[in-house]
Design a protein around this motif. Sequence first.
Motif, PDB file in Angstrom:
ATOM      1  N   ILE A   1       0.849  -1.206   0.000  1.00 52.94           N
ATOM      2  CA  ILE A   1       0.000   0.000   0.000  1.00 52.94           C
ATOM      3  C   ILE A   1       0.882   1.253   0.000  1.00 52.94           C
ATOM      4  O   ILE A   1       0.623   2.226  -0.713  1.00 52.94           O
ATOM      5  N   LEU A   2       1.952   1.223   0.782  1.00 52.86           N
ATOM      6  CA  LEU A   2       2.806   2.409   0.934  1.00 52.86           C
ATOM      7  C   LEU A   2       3.819   2.562  -0.196  1.00 52.86           C
ATOM      8  O   LEU A   2       4.499   3.588  -0.294  1.00 52.86           O
ATOM      9  N   ASN A   3       3.897   1.558  -1.070  1.00 48.86           N
ATOM     10  CA  ASN A   3       4.784   1.624  -2.232  1.00 48.86           C
ATOM     11  C   ASN A   3       4.041   2.199  -3.445  1.00 48.86           C
ATOM     12  O   ASN A   3       4.352   1.915  -4.571  1.00 48.86           O
ATOM     13  N   ASP A   4       3.076   3.025  -3.187  1.00 49.24           N
ATOM     14  CA  ASP A   4       2.197   3.603  -4.192  1.00 49.24           C
ATOM     15  C   ASP A   4       2.745   4.984  -4.586  1.00 49.24           C
ATOM     16  O   ASP A   4       3.609   5.521  -3.893  1.00 49.24           O
ATOM     17  N   GLN A   5       2.239   5.549  -5.667  1.00 48.60           N
ATOM     18  CA  GLN A   5       2.732   6.876  -6.071  1.00 48.60           C
ATOM     19  C   GLN A   5       2.446   7.945  -5.003  1.00 48.60           C
ATOM     20  O   GLN A   5       3.115   8.991  -4.963  1.00 48.60           O
ATOM     21  N   PHE A   6       1.443   7.695  -4.148  1.00 43.51           N
ATOM     22  CA  PHE A   6       1.167   8.654  -3.067  1.00 43.51           C
ATOM     23  C   PHE A   6       1.606   8.098  -1.706  1.00 43.51           C
ATOM     24  O   PHE A   6       1.133   8.531  -0.664  1.00 43.51           O
ATOM     25  N   GLY A   7       2.521   7.134  -1.743  1.00 41.20           N
ATOM     26  CA  GLY A   7       2.985   6.502  -0.507  1.00 41.20           C
ATOM     27  C   GLY A   7       4.265   7.119   0.031  1.00 41.20           C
ATOM     28  O   GLY A   7       4.512   8.319  -0.139  1.00 41.20           O
ATOM     29  N   VAL A   8       5.116   6.284   0.646  1.00 38.86           N
ATOM     30  CA  VAL A   8       6.283   6.802   1.390  1.00 38.86           C
ATOM     31  C   VAL A   8       7.256   7.616   0.555  1.00 38.86           C
ATOM     32  O   VAL A   8       7.955   8.483   1.096  1.00 38.86           O
ATOM     33  N   TYR A   9       7.332   7.317  -0.761  1.00 35.68           N
ATOM     34  CA  TYR A   9       8.358   8.016  -1.549  1.00 35.68           C
ATOM     35  C   TYR A   9       8.000   9.469  -1.846  1.00 35.68           C
ATOM     36  O   TYR A   9       8.802  10.201  -2.421  1.00 35.68           O
ATOM     37  N   ARG A  10       6.827   9.917  -1.407  1.00 40.11           N
ATOM     38  CA  ARG A  10       6.527  11.368  -1.459  1.00 40.11           C
ATOM     39  C   ARG A  10       7.288  12.121  -0.373  1.00 40.11           C
ATOM     40  O   ARG A  10       7.327  13.346  -0.361  1.00 40.11           O
ATOM     41  N   CYS A  11       7.824  11.379   0.599  1.00 41.71           N
ATOM     42  CA  CYS A  11       8.582  12.010   1.694  1.00 41.71           C
ATOM     43  C   CYS A  11       9.950  12.428   1.179  1.00 41.71           C
ATOM     44  O   CYS A  11      10.674  11.621   0.601  1.00 41.71           O
ATOM     45  N   HIS A  12      10.314  13.700   1.401  1.00 43.66           N
ATOM     46  CA  HIS A  12      11.619  14.207   0.970  1.00 43.66           C
ATOM     47  C   HIS A  12      12.515  14.522   2.171  1.00 43.66           C
ATOM     48  O   HIS A  12      13.389  15.378   2.092  1.00 43.66           O
ATOM     49  N   THR A  13      12.240  13.864   3.304  1.00 41.95           N
ATOM     50  CA  THR A  13      13.117  13.932   4.483  1.00 41.95           C
ATOM     51  C   THR A  13      13.342  15.380   4.930  1.00 41.95           C
ATOM     52  O   THR A  13      14.474  15.818   5.155  1.00 41.95           O
ATOM     53  N   ILE A  14      12.263  16.108   5.085  1.00 39.25           N
ATOM     54  CA  ILE A  14      12.343  17.527   5.449  1.00 39.25           C
ATOM     55  C   ILE A  14      12.397  17.708   6.978  1.00 39.25           C
ATOM     56  O   ILE A  14      12.852  18.726   7.462  1.00 39.25           O
ATOM     57  N   PHE A  15      11.914  16.715   7.706  1.00 38.89           N
ATOM     58  CA  PHE A  15      11.963  16.701   9.178  1.00 38.89           C
ATOM     59  C   PHE A  15      10.949  17.626   9.873  1.00 38.89           C
ATOM     60  O   PHE A  15      10.949  17.719  11.093  1.00 38.89           O
ATOM     61  N   ASN A  16      10.102  18.352   9.124  1.00 35.32           N
ATOM     62  CA  ASN A  16       9.050  19.152   9.782  1.00 35.32           C
ATOM     63  C   ASN A  16       8.199  18.273  10.692  1.00 35.32           C
ATOM     64  O   ASN A  16       7.772  18.691  11.762  1.00 35.32           O
ATOM     65  N   CYS A  17       7.947  17.042  10.241  1.00 39.85           N
ATOM     66  CA  CYS A  17       7.071  16.132  10.993  1.00 39.85           C
ATOM     67  C   CYS A  17       7.661  15.806  12.353  1.00 39.85           C
ATOM     68  O   CYS A  17       6.962  15.819  13.375  1.00 39.85           O
ATOM     69  N   THR A  18       8.962  15.518  12.372  1.00 40.29           N
ATOM     70  CA  THR A  18       9.614  15.179  13.637  1.00 40.29           C
ATOM     71  C   THR A  18       9.580  16.377  14.576  1.00 40.29           C
ATOM     72  O   THR A  18       9.311  16.242  15.781  1.00 40.29           O
ATOM     73  N   ASP A  19       9.810  17.550  14.024  1.00 42.55           N
ATOM     74  CA  ASP A  19       9.791  18.767  14.849  1.00 42.55           C
ATOM     75  C   ASP A  19       8.398  19.028  15.419  1.00 42.55           C
ATOM     76  O   ASP A  19       8.247  19.497  16.542  1.00 42.55           O
ATOM     77  N   ALA A  20       7.366  18.692  14.647  1.00 44.63           N
ATOM     78  CA  ALA A  20       5.995  19.019  15.065  1.00 44.63           C
ATOM     79  C   ALA A  20       5.416  18.033  16.068  1.00 44.63           C
ATOM     80  O   ALA A  20       4.457  18.355  16.770  1.00 44.63           O
ATOM     81  N   CYS A  21       5.975  16.832  16.156  1.00 43.89           N
ATOM     82  CA  CYS A  21       5.295  15.777  16.931  1.00 43.89           C
ATOM     83  C   CYS A  21       5.322  16.059  18.436  1.00 43.89           C
ATOM     84  O   CYS A  21       6.388  16.090  19.051  1.00 43.89           O
ATOM     85  N   PRO A  22       4.149  16.220  19.058  1.00 43.54           N
ATOM     86  CA  PRO A  22       4.110  16.510  20.500  1.00 43.54           C
ATOM     87  C   PRO A  22       4.475  15.301  21.357  1.00 43.54           C
ATOM     88  O   PRO A  22       4.708  15.444  22.542  1.00 43.54           O
ATOM     89  N   ARG A  23       4.518  14.124  20.754  1.00 49.64           N
ATOM     90  CA  ARG A  23       4.893  12.909  21.481  1.00 49.64           C
ATOM     91  C   ARG A  23       6.364  12.564  21.286  1.00 49.64           C
ATOM     92  O   ARG A  23       6.818  11.502  21.703  1.00 49.64           O
ATOM     93  N   GLU A  24       7.071  13.447  20.600  1.00 50.50           N
ATOM     94  CA  GLU A  24       8.513  13.261  20.354  1.00 50.50           C
ATOM     95  C   GLU A  24       8.826  11.924  19.669  1.00 50.50           C
ATOM     96  O   GLU A  24       9.852  11.292  19.930  1.00 50.50           O
ATOM     97  N   ILE A  25       7.925  11.499  18.825  1.00 39.99           N
ATOM     98  CA  ILE A  25       8.172  10.305  18.002  1.00 39.99           C
ATOM     99  C   ILE A  25       9.181  10.681  16.912  1.00 39.99           C
ATOM    100  O   ILE A  25       9.120  11.778  16.355  1.00 39.99           O
TER     101      ILE A  25
END
Length: 234
Positions: free
Chosen positions: A191-215
């Motif tokens: 499912i995640l190997n789809d054109q709208f799956g994981v490879y849309r991620c460009h390793t920008i790290f905004n997500c890690t910075d935003a996570c309130p659970r420090e995941i």
Amino acid sequence: MEVKLKVFRYNPEDDEGKHFDTFTLEAEPTDRVLDLLEQVKNYVDGTLTFRRSCAHGVCGSDAIRINGVNRLACKVLVQDLKSKTVKIEPILGLEVEKDLVVDMEPFFRHYKSVLPYFVNDDPPPMKERLQSPEERSRFDDTTKCILCASCTTSCPSFWINEEYVGPSAIVNAHRFIYDSRDQAAAERLEILNDQFGVYRCHTIFNCTDACPREIEVTKAVGEVKKAIATGRLE
Ligand code: SF4
Ligand code: FES
């Protein structure tokens, strides 16, 4: 102390359009941004609309943008704000329904798409399905997600195209992909190997910075990419 709250407003039922209202409030240093929003709603303008439930960083319902970054309103203290003028906006990339409330449907659609539940068709054992502490620790980090959407709505790839499954859905797929008791890892990886799956991620790290659970969100996305590329779960 005095705090100025500059709040994004939008009501689809009036003609005023999207704009900001500024509220000048008295606050304690230990007040949270959620307390300021409650103060406005309870004493100044009852029409102000926002989501909240637990008020203790558990339910994930009050993610908003505070001075341009995604945070939970109930976890940010006034004393930790750099400026006493605070800009409050809805999270980006999802349609605004009213004031700070956005339509979460695309977010939860992506969440559901990755089978975010335990799959094991073997007959249940008499007791629990056993797992070693090492096996459990492999996905411990991603069990902490509270589905607040802070990561997905801070991601430029999601802003560009809301069909991108987004980091939150990948985190929740990771939680089960690496669970030694689960049997649907291959299906989730497909499912995640789809054109709208994981490879849309460009390793920008905004997500890690935003996570309130420090995941470590970007790390989890990277592990899923690697599992797809190598065909192995390490
Ligand atoms: Fe929120 Fe973190 Fe879960 Fe993303 S990974 S939805 S930021 S708790
Ligand atoms: Fe529940 Fe903030 S209100 S996480």
